[in-house]
Write a protein that holds these residues in place. Structure first.
Motif, PDB file in Angstrom:
ATOM      1  N   LEU A   1      69.657  18.492  93.993  1.00  0.00           N
ATOM      2  CA  LEU A   1      68.334  18.240  93.427  1.00  0.00           C
ATOM      3  C   LEU A   1      67.309  19.183  94.043  1.00  0.00           C
ATOM      4  N   LEU A  17      68.755  13.952  88.528  1.00  0.00           N
ATOM      5  CA  LEU A  17      68.094  12.643  88.609  1.00  0.00           C
ATOM      6  C   LEU A  17      68.898  11.571  87.886  1.00  0.00           C
ATOM      7  N   CYS A  36      64.847   6.758  89.069  1.00  0.00           N
ATOM      8  CA  CYS A  36      65.420   8.100  88.895  1.00  0.00           C
ATOM      9  C   CYS A  36      65.578   8.436  87.420  1.00  0.00           C
ATOM     10  N   GLN A  37      66.089   7.488  86.669  1.00  0.00           N
ATOM     11  CA  GLN A  37      66.354   7.758  85.263  1.00  0.00           C
ATOM     12  C   GLN A  37      65.061   7.858  84.449  1.00  0.00           C
ATOM     13  N   GLN A  39      62.297   9.140  85.652  1.00  0.00           N
ATOM     14  CA  GLN A  39      61.823  10.486  85.974  1.00  0.00           C
ATOM     15  C   GLN A  39      62.602  11.521  85.165  1.00  0.00           C
ATOM     16  N   ALA A  40      63.906  11.330  85.076  1.00  0.00           N
ATOM     17  CA  ALA A  40      64.745  12.247  84.306  1.00  0.00           C
ATOM     18  C   ALA A  40      64.327  12.243  82.841  1.00  0.00           C
TER      19      ALA A  40
END
Length: 85
Positions: A1, A17, A36-37, A39-40
């Motif tokens: 990352l 992410l 995280c997901q 943000q992705a």
């Protein structure tokens, strides 16, 4: 990352992410997984990358389903249809 951030490769950041979210999911850290997901998904949407958007939405929908949040899972998966056409 961190390497993807160095090169500013949004596509790789999205993948990293999403994968990190899947790891958090497997470890039972569901809120971290969603963070995280999300943000992705935001990065993929900003880039207009429909394939990566679909991949992340699938992951998010599966996480909601796993948590018993069936309405959220269906709503998330419902967002996939326009991306496939």
């Amino acid at each position: 990352l961190a390497r993807a951030h160095d090169f500013r490769d949004r596509g790789e950041i999205v993948v990293a992410l999403n994968q990190l979210g899947l790891v958090h999911d497997a470890l039972g850290s569901y809120q971290k997984a969603l963070t995280c997901q999300e943000q992705a998904l935001a990065l993929a949407t900003e880039a207009g990358d429909r394939q990566k958007m679909a991949t992340v939405l699938g992951s998010v929908g599966s996480l909601h389903f796993q948590l018993g949040e069936y309405a959220k899972a269906l709503a998330t998966w419902g967002r996939l249809r326009p991306l496939w056409t």
